[in-house]
Write a protein that holds these residues in place. Structure first.
Motif, PDB file in Angstrom:
ATOM      1  N   ALA A 114       2.351  70.717   8.579  1.00 14.55           N
ATOM      2  CA  ALA A 114       1.702  69.820   9.536  1.00 14.55           C
ATOM      3  C   ALA A 114       1.124  70.591  10.718  1.00 14.55           C
ATOM      4  O   ALA A 114      -0.021  70.371  11.131  1.00 14.55           O
ATOM      5  N   ASN A 115       1.917  71.512  11.267  1.00 13.96           N
ATOM      6  CA  ASN A 115       1.479  72.240  12.460  1.00 13.96           C
ATOM      7  C   ASN A 115       0.335  73.215  12.191  1.00 13.96           C
ATOM      8  O   ASN A 115      -0.391  73.586  13.115  1.00 13.96           O
ATOM      9  N   THR A 116       0.194  73.650  10.948  1.00 12.28           N
ATOM     10  CA  THR A 116      -0.870  74.599  10.631  1.00 12.28           C
ATOM     11  C   THR A 116      -2.047  73.910   9.931  1.00 12.28           C
ATOM     12  O   THR A 116      -2.864  74.571   9.291  1.00 12.28           O
ATOM     13  N   SER A 117      -2.155  72.599  10.057  1.00 10.34           N
ATOM     14  CA  SER A 117      -3.275  71.850   9.468  1.00 10.34           C
ATOM     15  C   SER A 117      -4.331  71.518  10.519  1.00 10.34           C
ATOM     16  O   SER A 117      -5.045  70.522  10.402  1.00 10.34           O
ATOM     17  N   TYR A 118      -4.417  72.355  11.553  1.00  6.71           N
ATOM     18  CA  TYR A 118      -5.359  72.116  12.646  1.00  6.71           C
ATOM     19  C   TYR A 118      -6.212  73.350  12.884  1.00  6.71           C
ATOM     20  O   TYR A 118      -5.830  74.479  12.555  1.00  6.71           O
ATOM     21  N   LEU A 119      -7.364  73.112  13.484  1.00  6.87           N
ATOM     22  CA  LEU A 119      -8.193  74.208  13.982  1.00  6.87           C
ATOM     23  C   LEU A 119      -7.637  74.674  15.320  1.00  6.87           C
ATOM     24  O   LEU A 119      -7.072  73.868  16.081  1.00  6.87           O
ATOM     25  N   CYS A 120      -7.790  75.925  15.606  1.00  2.24           N
ATOM     26  CA  CYS A 120      -7.259  76.485  16.853  1.00  2.24           C
ATOM     27  C   CYS A 120      -8.108  76.001  18.035  1.00  2.24           C
ATOM     28  O   CYS A 120      -9.305  76.304  18.113  1.00  2.24           O
ATOM     29  N   PRO A 121      -7.514  75.264  18.986  1.00  6.33           N
ATOM     30  CA  PRO A 121      -8.292  74.756  20.124  1.00  6.33           C
ATOM     31  C   PRO A 121      -8.858  75.861  21.007  1.00  6.33           C
ATOM     32  O   PRO A 121      -9.850  75.647  21.710  1.00  6.33           O
ATOM     33  N   ARG A 122      -8.251  77.048  20.968  1.00 10.35           N
ATOM     34  CA  ARG A 122      -8.663  78.145  21.852  1.00 10.35           C
ATOM     35  C   ARG A 122      -9.762  79.009  21.250  1.00 10.35           C
ATOM     36  O   ARG A 122     -10.180  79.985  21.860  1.00 10.35           O
ATOM     37  N   ASN A 123     -10.226  78.649  20.061  1.00  7.38           N
ATOM     38  CA  ASN A 123     -11.259  79.427  19.391  1.00  7.38           C
ATOM     39  C   ASN A 123     -12.638  78.807  19.625  1.00  7.38           C
ATOM     40  O   ASN A 123     -12.809  77.590  19.519  1.00  7.38           O
ATOM     41  N   PRO A 124     -13.658  79.609  19.947  1.00  2.00           N
ATOM     42  CA  PRO A 124     -14.999  79.072  20.239  1.00  2.00           C
ATOM     43  C   PRO A 124     -15.616  78.288  19.086  1.00  2.00           C
ATOM     44  O   PRO A 124     -16.404  77.365  19.315  1.00  2.00           O
ATOM     45  N   ILE A 125     -15.285  78.654  17.836  1.00  2.00           N
ATOM     46  CA  ILE A 125     -15.827  77.912  16.687  1.00  2.00           C
ATOM     47  C   ILE A 125     -15.357  76.456  16.738  1.00  2.00           C
ATOM     48  O   ILE A 125     -16.144  75.524  16.540  1.00  2.00           O
ATOM     49  N   THR A 126     -14.068  76.272  17.008  1.00  6.61           N
ATOM     50  CA  THR A 126     -13.513  74.923  17.127  1.00  6.61           C
ATOM     51  C   THR A 126     -14.183  74.164  18.260  1.00  6.61           C
ATOM     52  O   THR A 126     -14.551  72.981  18.121  1.00  6.61           O
ATOM     53  N   GLN A 127     -14.332  74.813  19.385  1.00  6.26           N
ATOM     54  CA  GLN A 127     -14.900  74.171  20.577  1.00  6.26           C
ATOM     55  C   GLN A 127     -16.340  73.726  20.355  1.00  6.26           C
ATOM     56  O   GLN A 127     -16.797  72.749  20.970  1.00  6.26           O
ATOM     57  N   LYS A 128     -17.052  74.397  19.469  1.00  2.94           N
ATOM     58  CA  LYS A 128     -18.421  73.997  19.121  1.00  2.94           C
ATOM     59  C   LYS A 128     -18.409  72.913  18.044  1.00  2.94           C
ATOM     60  O   LYS A 128     -19.192  71.958  18.090  1.00  2.94           O
ATOM     61  N   TYR A 129     -17.498  73.056  17.087  1.00  6.02           N
ATOM     62  CA  TYR A 129     -17.461  72.158  15.930  1.00  6.02           C
ATOM     63  C   TYR A 129     -17.068  70.728  16.292  1.00  6.02           C
ATOM     64  O   TYR A 129     -17.707  69.768  15.841  1.00  6.02           O
ATOM     65  N   VAL A 130     -16.017  70.563  17.106  1.00  2.00           N
ATOM     66  CA  VAL A 130     -15.488  69.222  17.374  1.00  2.00           C
ATOM     67  C   VAL A 130     -16.525  68.298  18.023  1.00  2.00           C
ATOM     68  O   VAL A 130     -16.765  67.190  17.528  1.00  2.00           O
ATOM     69  N   PRO A 131     -17.191  68.686  19.112  1.00  2.00           N
ATOM     70  CA  PRO A 131     -18.209  67.784  19.681  1.00  2.00           C
ATOM     71  C   PRO A 131     -19.360  67.502  18.712  1.00  2.00           C
ATOM     72  O   PRO A 131     -19.855  66.366  18.637  1.00  2.00           O
ATOM     73  N   GLU A 132     -19.783  68.534  17.969  1.00  2.00           N
ATOM     74  CA  GLU A 132     -20.886  68.336  17.026  1.00  2.00           C
ATOM     75  C   GLU A 132     -20.488  67.379  15.907  1.00  2.00           C
ATOM     76  O   GLU A 132     -21.299  66.548  15.465  1.00  2.00           O
ATOM     77  N   LEU A 133     -19.246  67.477  15.433  1.00  2.00           N
ATOM     78  CA  LEU A 133     -18.755  66.569  14.395  1.00  2.00           C
ATOM     79  C   LEU A 133     -18.806  65.124  14.869  1.00  2.00           C
ATOM     80  O   LEU A 133     -19.313  64.231  14.167  1.00  2.00           O
TER      81      LEU A 133
END
Length: 234
Positions: free
Chosen positions: A38-57
């Motif tokens: 469960a804990n490893t089924s997430y994207l890392c919030p501190r990574n720039p890829i995640t920070q770009k992906y979430v708003p675009e999604l």
């Protein structure tokens, strides 16, 4: 039409996990731990890829499906433990990274539809997130197991959620053979606590329950401005 979504989640058997594998969280955690998957089924919030992906999604799904908004769920299941993956971390704090991405998510959605509903659950309806949602929901009814606990959570939220931002019950439900008095107590509690939501089978309700729903929702509509702007005291 609101879609339930957990934008940071990347389940093990999903296509997006493979596409974004460079952003998947890694933890200093024993894989035999029951919470590991469960804990490893997430994207890392501190990574720039995640920070770009979430708003675009969020913006893309809102636009493509012409939605009225989202219920953002399962954020509180994400771990607060620091990621140890060998990828870029541009924030020292998981909390700060998540908070900034929430704000970017809201801005991206507003650019598509400024009237979109953005609903959060109580665990992340906190002071940092006051203005990143248009609706804050009390604890899950199934988890709370009590309309009275839902009332307490709504009043807690209302103590700091700003005017113009909705606070509402989780959809209230009851057994089809529940006593009329109990149904009336549930409905009246819900109406005075926040924006009412009902999750029962309206088509197959008995006539007494249907009339109670009609009467209490009518009462809410008649007095909702007082409920919204009035001063509430114990």
């Amino acid at each position: 039409c609101n879609v339930w979504i957990s934008p940071w989640m990347a389940g093990r058997n999903t296509r997006i996990r493979e596409e974004l594998k460079e952003a998947v969280i890694e933890l200093d955690m024993d894989p035999s731990d029951p919470w590991y998957n469960a804990n490893t089924s997430y994207l890392c919030p501190r990574n720039p890829i995640t920070q770009k992906y979430v708003p675009e999604l969020m913006a893309q799904v809102l636009r493509d499906y012409e939605l009225d908004g989202f219920t953002v769920d399962m954020i509180d299941n994400a771990t607060l433990e620091p990621c140890i993956a060998d990828h870029e971390h541009n924030y020292e704090s998981v909390g700060l990274a998540t908070a900034d991405t929430f704000a970017a998510m809201r801005a991206a959605m507003d650019a598509v539809n400024p009237n979109a509903v953005i609903e959060f659950r109580a665990p992340y309806s906190n002071i940092a997130n006051l203005y990143n949602a248009t609706a804050h929901r009390s604890l899950d009814s199934g988890e709370a197991g009590s309309y009275d606990m839902n009332r307490r959570n709504c009043l807690l939220l209302r103590s700091y959620i700003p005017p113009g931002v909705a606070v509402h019950f989780d959809p209230q439900w009851w057994h089809k053979d529940e006593k009329n008095e109990t149904v009336a107590k549930m409905l009246s509690t819900m109406v005075v606590s926040g924006v009412p939501q009902i999750g029962v089978d309206l088509v197959n309700l008995n006539e007494d329950h249907r009339q109670l729903v009609k009467d209490w929702l009518s009462f809410y509509q008649e007095h909702k401005e007082e409920f919204r702007w009035g001063e509430m005291r114990p």
